[in-house]
Enzyme design. Structure first.
Site, PDB file in Angstrom:
ATOM      1  CE  LYS A  80      -3.893   2.068   2.579  1.00  0.00           C
ATOM      2  NZ  LYS A  80      -4.769   1.916   3.769  1.00  0.00           N
ATOM      3  CB  SER A  99      -7.867   3.863   2.893  1.00  0.00           C
ATOM      4  OG  SER A  99      -7.023   3.219   3.834  1.00  0.00           O
ATOM      5  CB  SER A 131      -8.404   0.705   5.570  1.00  0.00           C
ATOM      6  OG  SER A 131      -9.217   1.840   5.687  1.00  0.00           O
TER       7      SER A 131
END
Length: 513
Positions: free
Chosen positions: A107, A183, A207
């Site tokens: 990420k 997210s 997330s």
């Protein structure tokens, strides 16, 4: 999207598949869909293919299909060179590291040396860390190859969708008209679409588990304190967790085994001392549900659910029973609605400004006001920045200090209420749908944001919560089943989720075209 692939012609033209064994040829073709760590290591041992060929196969798949999902932001131009070195090491030693030659997607809020770490923002679009985050160093030392960074909701603000100023909006590979959640939607979409073998996400409220649920993945939110968060762009550090997002419980467990550990730069990890077993893979037992006691938390599952999710959840309870669990339907936590209130604290300013000072070290980027001045292409992110600039402390009116999960009186009370019920009923875990609703259409992500159960308990109590696939709703949209455990009960949750996964086999890849 061309900026993401500006390395391809150079890389492909320079690739030489070096290997001492003639069985491996330069033009070998093989299917990478749904490959596991175990599959890959068996192939390396059998000389079916090597790390370079595997990385190239993933890069080719990314080039072909990521135009559909927009899941990735940066391709690691050095991935093939790293793979070559690992191949040479294996040829010399005959020993595979735990994650030897395993392509990893990270990420875009986790520091990776030599690769941009933007948190999806214009303010950090030119930030390239000189050093890896603690957990990245551990993964690289275990042999993992960072193949790409993944798109995310800007500054990790949105659980609803994954839109950034640096890369735009990510789409769900199962149905590209729908969100992959946020997210960590880029990691979710890319691992679901088989752009890498294993992935990392971060979870402040939802997330890891939200995007995992929306993308038919396994997502581990571990006990607060088990895994370091240093050198990761924070949202609310008191809640933040980093963890695996994978296609199988086994792969997620192997990632956890590498990244768990005490880090002097993350003081919260001191609480995990003596609580990490020698290895986690020993708990991967297909019969772990036999004799277990699973509590059903209807307080969440009955909170205005979509009928298709209700059907899948009730079917999951039948499956748990058929796999040997005693299903206690249902469990009631006294004063739950009161205890869940007033848990969120606005710590973004303090946390992100500390990150900027410690890692970014840019004189023109020191405060949240500096971030706002740089700007954003996302209306949602811009509003959240302004909102967080104006707030500190608890979002609700309270004088209670905002502390960590081990010292905050409201968090402790919430956790004790849940664990006391678990103890009284001798429960191994509590289950509920990760979402009470299917993924929302991208063009209605705020209006149709409903049923996010991941936000409610574990981010505040600090307890571990794992999500695994439990089937699909109409429109080929995935749904997830969440298992909540006591603090540091990762071994129990690994066994239960693995047993459920192996007994149901709900995971299936998206059909990309």
């Amino acid at each position: 999207m061309n900026f993401k692939f500006n390395y391809y012609l150079l890389i492909i033209s320079m690739v030489l598949f070096s290997c001492s064994d003639e069985k491996i040829t330069e033009d070998k073709e093989f299917d990478i869909e749904e490959l596991t760590i175990s599959d890959i290591h068996k192939a390396y041992e059998a000389k079916t293919y090597n790390s370079q060929q595997l990385v190239q196969a993933y890069l080719s798949r990314i080039e072909k299909y990521d135009t559909l999902t927009n899941a990735l932001t940066t391709i690691n131009e050095n991935a093939l060179n790293i793979a070559r070195s690992l191949d040479e090491e294996y040829a010399s030693t005959g020993v595979l590291r735990p994650l030897h030659g395993i392509p990893l997607i990270v990420k875009d809020n986790i520091n990776t040396a030599g690769l941009p770490t933007t948190a999806g923002s214009l303010a950090l679009q030119n930030y390239i860390p000189e050093e890896d985050a603690f957990i990245i160093e551990k993964l690289v030392n275990a042999g993992a190859i960072i193949i790409a960074k993944s798109n995310m909701a800007e500054w990790a603000f949105s659980p609803m969708h994954s839109e950034s100023s640096t890369a735009g909006t990510t789409r769900n590979p199962y149905n590209t008209d729908y969100v992959p959640a946020g997210s960590s939607g880029g990691t979710g979409a890319s691992i679901a679409a088989n752009f890498g073998t294993i992935g990392l996400g971060t979870d402040t409220g939802n997330s890891i588990r939200g995007p995992s649920s929306h993308n038919a993945l396994v997502g581990f939110r571990t006990t607060l304190g088990l895994v370091s968060r240093s050198a990761i762009v924070p949202l609310y550090l008191r809640n933040d967790v980093v963890g695996p997002m994978c296609r199988s419980v086994e792969d997620a467990t192997k990632v956890l085994e590498v990244i768990a550990g005490i880090d002097a730069k993350d003081p919260l990890t001191k609480y995990s001392e003596g609580k990490k077993p020698e290895n986690y893979t020993q708990f991967l037992k297909k019969d772990a549900l036999k004799g277990s006691r699973i509590g059903v938390f209807r307080t969440l599952s009955e909170d205005n659910p979509h009928p298709e999710i209700t059907k899948l959840f009730n079917n999951a309870l039948v499956q748990l029973d058929s796999l040997g669990a005693s299903v206690i339907d249902s469990v009631v936590v006294p004063q739950f609605q009161d205890l869940r209130q007033n848990q969120w604290c606005a710590t973004f300013r303090t946390d992100v400004e500390t990150f900027l000072e410690d890692y970014v070290k840019n004189d023109s980027l020191k405060t949240i006001e500096d971030i706002i001045a740089v700007g954003s292409t996302s209306d949602f992110a811009r509003e959240r920045l302004v909102r967080n600039a104006a707030h500190s402390g608890r979002w609700e009116d309270s004088e209670i200090p905002c502390l960590d999960a081990y010292t905050d009186i409201r968090r402790i009370a919430f956790r004790e209420a849940i664990e006391n019920v678990m103890d009284s009923l001798k429960l191994d875990a509590i289950v509920y749908p990760s979402w009470n609703n299917p993924p929302a259409p991208i063009d209605q992500f705020q209006k149709e944001y409903k049923g996010d159960n991941s936000q409610v308990i574990s981010p505040h109590t600090g307890q571990p919560a794992f999500t695994v696939p439990m089937g699909f709703t109409s429109g080929n949209l995935p749904a997830g089943l969440q298992f909540l455990g006591r603090m540091y009960d990762e071994p129990i949750l690994i066994g239960l989720t693995y047993s459920y996964e192996q007994g149901t086999k709900h995971r299936k890849p998206p059909k990309l075209n």
